[in-house]
Design a protein around this motif. Structure first.
Motif, PDB file in Angstrom:
ATOM      1  N   PRO A  47     -25.987 -63.179   8.173  1.00 28.50           N
ATOM      2  CA  PRO A  47     -26.120 -61.982   9.012  1.00 28.50           C
ATOM      3  C   PRO A  47     -25.151 -60.893   8.547  1.00 28.50           C
ATOM      4  O   PRO A  47     -24.020 -61.173   8.166  1.00 28.50           O
ATOM      5  N   GLY A  48     -25.660 -59.677   8.532  1.00 28.72           N
ATOM      6  CA  GLY A  48     -24.842 -58.559   8.084  1.00 28.72           C
ATOM      7  C   GLY A  48     -25.108 -58.165   6.643  1.00 28.72           C
ATOM      8  O   GLY A  48     -24.781 -57.048   6.237  1.00 28.72           O
ATOM      9  N   ALA A  53     -30.981 -58.386   6.608  1.00 27.66           N
ATOM     10  CA  ALA A  53     -31.549 -57.280   7.379  1.00 27.66           C
ATOM     11  C   ALA A  53     -32.999 -57.022   6.968  1.00 27.66           C
ATOM     12  O   ALA A  53     -33.854 -56.762   7.814  1.00 27.66           O
ATOM     13  N   HIS A  54     -33.288 -57.130   5.671  1.00 27.03           N
ATOM     14  CA  HIS A  54     -34.661 -56.946   5.186  1.00 27.03           C
ATOM     15  C   HIS A  54     -35.587 -57.983   5.819  1.00 27.03           C
ATOM     16  O   HIS A  54     -36.680 -57.657   6.300  1.00 27.03           O
ATOM     17  N   ARG A  55     -35.147 -59.229   5.828  1.00 28.98           N
ATOM     18  CA  ARG A  55     -35.952 -60.325   6.378  1.00 28.98           C
ATOM     19  C   ARG A  55     -36.130 -60.157   7.880  1.00 28.98           C
ATOM     20  O   ARG A  55     -37.224 -60.304   8.411  1.00 28.98           O
ATOM     21  N   GLN A  56     -35.042 -59.842   8.565  1.00 27.32           N
ATOM     22  CA  GLN A  56     -35.099 -59.661  10.013  1.00 27.32           C
ATOM     23  C   GLN A  56     -35.988 -58.478  10.402  1.00 27.32           C
ATOM     24  O   GLN A  56     -36.610 -58.479  11.447  1.00 27.32           O
ATOM     25  N   ALA A  57     -36.070 -57.489   9.520  1.00 26.40           N
ATOM     26  CA  ALA A  57     -36.898 -56.316   9.786  1.00 26.40           C
ATOM     27  C   ALA A  57     -38.382 -56.613   9.620  1.00 26.40           C
ATOM     28  O   ALA A  57     -39.219 -55.822  10.034  1.00 26.40           O
ATOM     29  N   GLU A  61     -41.346 -61.388   1.987  1.00 23.51           N
ATOM     30  CA  GLU A  61     -40.527 -62.017   0.963  1.00 23.51           C
ATOM     31  C   GLU A  61     -39.344 -61.114   0.650  1.00 23.51           C
ATOM     32  O   GLU A  61     -39.469 -59.887   0.660  1.00 23.51           O
ATOM     33  N   VAL A  62     -38.212 -61.743   0.370  1.00 22.63           N
ATOM     34  CA  VAL A  62     -37.015 -61.023  -0.046  1.00 22.63           C
ATOM     35  C   VAL A  62     -36.507 -61.719  -1.296  1.00 22.63           C
ATOM     36  O   VAL A  62     -36.225 -62.924  -1.277  1.00 22.63           O
ATOM     37  N   LEU A  76     -42.516 -67.450   6.806  1.00 23.79           N
ATOM     38  CA  LEU A  76     -43.879 -67.890   7.085  1.00 23.79           C
ATOM     39  C   LEU A  76     -44.513 -67.107   8.227  1.00 23.79           C
ATOM     40  O   LEU A  76     -45.725 -66.990   8.300  1.00 23.79           O
ATOM     41  N   ARG A  77     -43.709 -66.599   9.127  1.00 28.35           N
ATOM     42  CA  ARG A  77     -44.188 -65.756  10.219  1.00 28.35           C
ATOM     43  C   ARG A  77     -45.427 -66.339  10.900  1.00 28.35           C
ATOM     44  O   ARG A  77     -46.462 -65.707  11.027  1.00 28.35           O
ATOM     45  N   GLY A  78     -45.308 -67.603  11.293  1.00 28.98           N
ATOM     46  CA  GLY A  78     -46.379 -68.257  12.033  1.00 28.98           C
ATOM     47  C   GLY A  78     -47.381 -69.021  11.175  1.00 28.98           C
ATOM     48  O   GLY A  78     -48.208 -69.752  11.703  1.00 28.98           O
ATOM     49  N   GLU A  79     -47.331 -68.861   9.858  1.00 34.14           N
ATOM     50  CA  GLU A  79     -48.215 -69.629   8.980  1.00 34.14           C
ATOM     51  C   GLU A  79     -47.763 -71.085   8.977  1.00 34.14           C
ATOM     52  O   GLU A  79     -46.609 -71.388   9.265  1.00 34.14           O
TER      53      GLU A  79
END
Length: 176
Positions: A47-48, A53-57, A61-62, A76-79
């Motif tokens: 965190p920080g 931040a990219h992933r949390q936004a 993929e990052v 996966l965002r639910g996959e």
């Protein structure tokens, strides 16, 4: 590429064995990659940091890169969770892939068993377990049993029992 797994209950010593086994295989000229299964949410990110931040936004993929390493994280965002065969297919070619976890999958595996865990051994019910590494004898095992600290013997078994990646993927494809 060839593939073998290390399987056992949590606390059996899989990671400890793996961190001793990789250098032994390296001394034998074997290039090794690992694939580790986690049973819970995990973070490689802090965190920080920008990548966090990219992933949390919401980035799917990052990719993080530096002069020493790069890492790709995918949300996966639910996959559904990725299958072992898909994950193996994402690895760059090496001599040997050692899978830690995925104990219920049918690839060749070495069971790591520690008596203090108080759990039942896996090998009596799993024909894909090719050997047992343990702090106790299993005379009825019907497969090689070696001591937890005999890293050279474990390396010998790994090299003898690892399966070609194509065979592992073909068997998995037949199950899916």
């Amino acid at each position: 590429m060839r593939v073998i797994g290390l399987a056992g209950w949590s606390g059996a010593g899989k990671t400890t064995l793996l961190t001793r086994l990789i250098p032994e295989l390296g001394r034998r000229g074997v290039c090794v990659s690992t694939l580790k299964h986690a049973h819970h949410a995990f973070d490689l990110d802090t965190p920080g940091k920008d990548s966090y931040a990219h992933r949390q936004a919401g980035a799917r993929e990052v990719l993080i890169s530096s002069e020493r390493r790069w890492a790709l994280m995918r949300e996966l965002r639910g996959e559904p969770e990725a299958k072992l065969g898909e994950l193996l297919g994402r690895l760059s070619p090496v001599d040997l892939v050692i899978i830690e976890g995925f104990k219920r999958d049918p690839h060749a595996k070495i069971e790591i068993y520690r008596m203090a865990n108080g759990k039942p051994p896996l090998h009596p019910e799993d024909p894909s377990i090719v050997a047992v590494v343990s702090d106790r004898a299993f005379p009825e095992a019907g497969r090689p049993v070696v001591a937890l600290d005999d890293i050279a013997a474990v390396a010998d078994i790994v090299l003898a029992a690892a399966e070609p990646l194509a065979a592992v993927l073909a068997r998995r494809h037949g199950q899916e």
